[in-house]
Scaffold this active site. Sequence first.
Site, PDB file in Angstrom:
ATOM      1  N   GLY A 178       0.832  -1.196   0.000  1.00 41.33           N
ATOM      2  CA  GLY A 178       0.000   0.000   0.000  1.00 41.33           C
ATOM      3  C   GLY A 178       0.865   1.242   0.000  1.00 41.33           C
ATOM      4  N   LYS A 197       8.287   7.802  19.152  1.00 41.00           N
ATOM      5  CA  LYS A 197       7.331   8.139  18.100  1.00 41.00           C
ATOM      6  C   LYS A 197       5.908   7.898  18.580  1.00 41.00           C
ATOM      7  CE  LYS A 197       5.731   7.270  13.432  1.00 41.00           C
ATOM      8  NZ  LYS A 197       5.787   6.437  12.209  1.00 41.00           N
TER       9      LYS A 197
END
Length: 339
Positions: free
Chosen positions: A10, A205
């Site tokens: 993707g 993160k």
Amino acid sequence: MKRICIVGAGAIGGFLGTRLAITGQAEVSAVARGATLAALERDGWRAETATGALQAPARTVADPAVLGHQDLVIIAVKGPALPALAPRLAPLIGADTIVLPAMNGVPWWFCDDVAGFPPGPLASVDPGGAIARAIPVRHVVGCVVHVSCATSAPGVVRHVMGNGLIVGEARGGHSARARNLCDLLAHAGFDVTPSSDVRRDIWYKLWGNMTTNPVSALTGATSDRILDDPLVRELCSAAMREAAAIGARLGCPISETPEDRQAITARLGAFKTSMLQDVEAGRVLELDAIVGAVHEIGRRLAMPTPFTDALFGLARLFARGRGLYPDATHAPPPSPATR
């Protein structure tokens, strides 16, 4: 020539695959299905960047067993798809295969061998330990992706911003294979940062996006609007303080304050988080790896996380109402194996 397989061609997987394929240093295959499989078979790897279009040949299969052992397997699927998909990846993994998960949130191996952490898989990301059994941690090199991409059509990736990858051994330290992997990715045009403690990079993160993601999904607001509202911003800060305390217990301390991190986010301007984009596209939300894992880890460490729990509960309820998260009384809805 190296053999590389992208599992999930993707947005991120497609961009990594395209960049690696155009170097000509590896045969870059893809495990895909449906329209993405058809597009890759017809047109190969394709990416749209600010400097022009990229295209390279791709070998594409629906069944991983067709490809055999690979030197590198990059997993770029949505988190909810991996528990069912992981056992099918066994034919790709030989004795020396490196598995690089290029995924959001807490990975299945994150709490392995952490001193003081109760044994057993994280149910939020690896229910029943299916992923750990299929992909032993000795094969894993961790990765933090600082790249934003979108799919403009099946098999076509549009690069939005960012070019950074942080790469390091899952169990920490340095190794020849991690250095070689960093060199391979750098040659493909990525800004690669080698890490001796990738768990800490993963948690940092997560700490930065575990609040704006669910808040944006709930409200439809871009990041600037979230941070401009003092009440919402303080809710986010409170959840981030909980996650920072958990990180310290896990050996992943964070030296910044939530306000420091929010100032960095503010400089990026108005943007839609990946979770808001998933809501708008009707895709299953990665709530478990991004928020649910923090909730679960807190419970297993007996550390209270009331603000994180509230965010998780509200976002989960919102998503269930739209069919984007499994209902508590039913089996999870089918998730696409690729993105």
